[in-house]
Design a protein around this motif. Structure first.
Motif, PDB file in Angstrom:
ATOM      1  N   VAL A 290       0.837  -1.202   0.000  1.00  0.00           N
ATOM      2  CA  VAL A 290       0.000   0.000   0.000  1.00  0.00           C
ATOM      3  C   VAL A 290       0.869   1.249   0.000  1.00  0.00           C
ATOM      4  N   ARG A 291       1.929   1.268   0.813  1.00  0.00           N
ATOM      5  CA  ARG A 291       2.807   2.436   0.829  1.00  0.00           C
ATOM      6  C   ARG A 291       3.440   2.667  -0.534  1.00  0.00           C
ATOM      7  N   ALA A 292       3.827   1.578  -1.213  1.00  0.00           N
ATOM      8  CA  ALA A 292       4.411   1.724  -2.547  1.00  0.00           C
ATOM      9  C   ALA A 292       3.387   2.270  -3.538  1.00  0.00           C
ATOM     10  N   LEU A 293       2.157   1.791  -3.465  1.00  0.00           N
ATOM     11  CA  LEU A 293       1.100   2.288  -4.353  1.00  0.00           C
ATOM     12  C   LEU A 293       0.873   3.785  -4.138  1.00  0.00           C
ATOM     13  N   GLU A 294       0.781   4.185  -2.885  1.00  0.00           N
ATOM     14  CA  GLU A 294       0.495   5.581  -2.585  1.00  0.00           C
ATOM     15  C   GLU A 294       1.684   6.477  -2.932  1.00  0.00           C
ATOM     16  N   TYR A 295       2.895   5.988  -2.702  1.00  0.00           N
ATOM     17  CA  TYR A 295       4.074   6.773  -3.072  1.00  0.00           C
ATOM     18  C   TYR A 295       4.142   6.943  -4.587  1.00  0.00           C
ATOM     19  N   ALA A 296       3.911   5.854  -5.329  1.00  0.00           N
ATOM     20  CA  ALA A 296       3.946   5.937  -6.789  1.00  0.00           C
ATOM     21  C   ALA A 296       2.882   6.893  -7.309  1.00  0.00           C
ATOM     22  N   SER A 297       1.711   6.878  -6.700  1.00  0.00           N
ATOM     23  CA  SER A 297       0.648   7.785  -7.123  1.00  0.00           C
ATOM     24  C   SER A 297       1.034   9.237  -6.883  1.00  0.00           C
ATOM     25  N   ARG A 298       1.654   9.520  -5.722  1.00  0.00           N
ATOM     26  CA  ARG A 298       2.100  10.891  -5.455  1.00  0.00           C
ATOM     27  C   ARG A 298       3.203  11.305  -6.420  1.00  0.00           C
ATOM     28  N   ALA A 299       4.138  10.381  -6.689  1.00  0.00           N
ATOM     29  CA  ALA A 299       5.215  10.689  -7.630  1.00  0.00           C
ATOM     30  C   ALA A 299       4.662  10.963  -9.019  1.00  0.00           C
ATOM     31  N   ALA A 300       3.648  10.211  -9.420  1.00  0.00           N
ATOM     32  CA  ALA A 300       3.020  10.436 -10.727  1.00  0.00           C
ATOM     33  C   ALA A 300       2.338  11.800 -10.773  1.00  0.00           C
ATOM     34  N   HIS A 301       1.724  12.174  -9.665  1.00  0.00           N
ATOM     35  CA  HIS A 301       1.044  13.479  -9.613  1.00  0.00           C
ATOM     36  C   HIS A 301       2.045  14.626  -9.742  1.00  0.00           C
ATOM     37  N   ARG A 302       3.258  14.434  -9.200  1.00  0.00           N
ATOM     38  CA  ARG A 302       4.284  15.477  -9.269  1.00  0.00           C
ATOM     39  C   ARG A 302       4.999  15.505 -10.612  1.00  0.00           C
ATOM     40  N   ALA A 303       4.898  14.424 -11.382  1.00  0.00           N
ATOM     41  CA  ALA A 303       5.657  14.314 -12.630  1.00  0.00           C
ATOM     42  C   ALA A 303       5.147  15.307 -13.666  1.00  0.00           C
ATOM     43  N   PRO A 304       6.026  15.708 -14.584  1.00  0.00           N
ATOM     44  CA  PRO A 304       5.582  16.580 -15.678  1.00  0.00           C
ATOM     45  C   PRO A 304       4.519  15.891 -16.531  1.00  0.00           C
ATOM     46  N   ALA A 305       3.775  16.681 -17.267  1.00  0.00           N
ATOM     47  CA  ALA A 305       2.777  16.122 -18.181  1.00  0.00           C
ATOM     48  C   ALA A 305       3.475  15.278 -19.248  1.00  0.00           C
ATOM     49  N   PRO A 306       2.730  14.397 -19.909  1.00  0.00           N
ATOM     50  CA  PRO A 306       3.337  13.616 -20.987  1.00  0.00           C
ATOM     51  C   PRO A 306       4.082  14.501 -21.977  1.00  0.00           C
ATOM     52  N   LEU A 307       5.269  14.063 -22.362  1.00  0.00           N
ATOM     53  CA  LEU A 307       6.075  14.848 -23.285  1.00  0.00           C
ATOM     54  C   LEU A 307       5.423  14.888 -24.660  1.00  0.00           C
ATOM     55  N   PRO A 308       5.644  15.970 -25.434  1.00  0.00           N
ATOM     56  CA  PRO A 308       5.033  16.060 -26.766  1.00  0.00           C
ATOM     57  C   PRO A 308       5.334  14.847 -27.638  1.00  0.00           C
ATOM     58  N   GLY A 309       6.527  14.291 -27.501  1.00  0.00           N
ATOM     59  CA  GLY A 309       6.904  13.149 -28.333  1.00  0.00           C
ATOM     60  C   GLY A 309       6.327  11.832 -27.878  1.00  0.00           C
ATOM     61  N   SER A 310       5.535  11.836 -26.775  1.00  0.00           N
ATOM     62  CA  SER A 310       5.012  10.576 -26.275  1.00  0.00           C
ATOM     63  C   SER A 310       3.759  10.120 -27.012  1.00  0.00           C
ATOM     64  N   ALA A 311       3.148  10.976 -27.801  1.00  0.00           N
ATOM     65  CA  ALA A 311       2.002  10.548 -28.602  1.00  0.00           C
ATOM     66  C   ALA A 311       2.468   9.495 -29.604  1.00  0.00           C
TER      67      ALA A 311
END
Length: 436
Positions: A290-311
């Motif tokens: 559970v701690r790993a799930l919640e940490y990963a979710s917070r890290a994802a929230h802090r991450a930059p938006a998908p890069l233009p080249g990711s489409a």
């Protein structure tokens, strides 16, 4: 109706990353507790039931003996527990807003898929190559036949109003030291195998490797190839936190997981398979998951938006894309049946996994980690990419160098400064939710 796994992930709320554990317990009580805790985590989650090693290889008498004697297994024996027992495990969690995937690791999964169809569980994963070559000596031809029959059986769930979903494990071959282009190629080819045998909803995997920029290039290449080749729009990409030797320190483990979450977000992937701070030592507890799930979710929230080249249609022809496209094209030209094409590809060396000892793998390729931390081909064998791989090899692989490469990620992250965003120790959270 208990939900469509693929549709749930693709329709994730506000573009949030779906995070998922690799959780499995032999006790129905603990497996139920794990699903409840996953659903209640402060993250957008899907559930996991990971099966035990005996069930994966069909040693069901060993499972029955363990259940009689009260011996813990390293996963949930879904074939051996009564359907009513598993129904109770799933009660109060499995729903349209919380689909559950069964993960197993079997080259002969027909009994597993029979159990899933009885239960109406419509999400699983694996593949004829990725669940054969790394895990034993089952002939690849047998695995292809076993998986063909299993996928066809699983596809019949549609007759009951359930849309079956399969995730290819091909992007995780051996966990480490397979250059990204071949991981991508096998993942795409296994997805095409699933589609050819009747499953219409798939996901494609890629395991985090050794260099963040190379990984972003790889996820973009994977998504582009899927957009070009898969005859369906019902697919998504899933990133796995690093599958090799995991950091031994908590701060190293969480920093690596945070990078995996950022990779998923910036690369445009929809789902992340997490790993925990305990990965290098033992099976994680429910609380650690559970701690790993919640940490990963917070890290994802802090991450930059998908890069233009990711489409899928926006990224340029990267080295990784060119190599992966060449591998897939060469394999598909071998036979119209994808399973037969895979067999011919390994016989001819068009696919060849570095350091894989399976008898059906030619073993003529080698890879290494260069000075910048990128995975490179040192020897391409008969892979149809020789014209694409630079000829100036920076290093000849030795046993000492191989051992250093295997522990490269662990060393890098254990020696990094402590991440202040990492969770506090378990006692600061009021104790464990359960044990694994």
């Amino acid at each position: 109706m208990t939900g469509d796994f693929g549709a749930f992930v693709r329709a994730r709320g506000s573009g949030r990353l779906v995070v998922q554990p690799r959780m499995g317990f032999s006790s129905p009580d603990r497996m139920r507790a794990g699903l409840i805790a996953t659903k209640e985590a402060d993250a957008l989650t899907v559930g996991t039931i990971t099966l035990d090693a005996h069930t994966r290889v069909g040693h069901l008498t060993a499972v029955q003996a363990a259940l009689r004697e009260g011996i813990d297994l390293n996963g949930y024996p879904i074939v051996s527990h009564e359907p009513a027992t598993t129904g109770w495990v799933l009660a109060d969690t499995w729903a349209p807003d919380f689909p559950v995937q069964v993960r197993h690791g079997s080259a002969a999964p027909l009994d597993i898929f029979r159990a899933l169809t009885v239960l109406g569980l419509g999400a699983s994963e694996g593949g004829p190559v990725s669940y054969c070559l790394p895990y034993g000596r089952t002939p690849l031809a047998e695995s292809v036949t076993n998986w063909r029959d299993s996928v066809r059986l699983f596809a019949r769930l549609r007759d009951r109003g359930i849309e079956p979903h399969l995730e290819t494990f091909g992007g995780c071959m051996l966990g480490q030291l397979c250059p990204p282009s071949q991981l991508i190629a096998i993942s795409v080819l296994e997805a095409m195998f699933f589609l050819q045998h009747g499953v219409r909803s798939v996901s494609v995997s890629y395991a985090q490797q050794t260099h963040p920029e190379q990984d972003r290039e790889a996820v973009a290449a994977l998504r582009r190839l899927c957009a070009e080749l898969l005859p369906t729009d019902d697919w998504h990409a899933v990133v796995y936190a690093y599958m090799g030797l995991y950091p031994q320190t908590a701060h190293g483990a969480y920093r690596l997981l945070g990078q995996a979450a950022e990779l998923a977000v910036t690369g445009g992937a929809e789902r992340l398979i997490v790993k925990t701070e305990a990965e290098s030592r033992r099976i994680p507890t429910i609380a650690e998951n559970v701690r790993a799930l919640e940490y990963a979710s917070r890290a994802a929230h802090r991450a930059p938006a998908p890069l233009p080249g990711s489409a899928p249609d926006a990224h340029p022809d990267s080295q990784t894309y060119l190599e992966a496209a060449a591998l897939v094209e060469a394999v598909l030209h071998l036979h119209a049946d994808v399973g037969q094409a895979l067999l011919l590809a390994f016989r001819s060396g068009y696919l060849d996994i570095p350091y894989c000892l399976h008898p059906d793998n030619r073993g003529e390729t080698r890879s290494y980690i260069d000075a910048d931390g990128r995975l490179r081909w040192e020897r391409t064998g008969s892979l149809p990419i020789r014209h694409l791989v630079p000829g100036n090899r920076q290093r000849q692989v030795t046993s000492t160098g191989l051992l250093a490469d295997l522990s490269y990620v662990r060393r890098m992250f254990d020696s990094a400064p402590m991440d202040h965003e990492a969770p506090l120790p378990a006692h600061a959270h009021g104790g464990e939710l359960g044990h694994g």
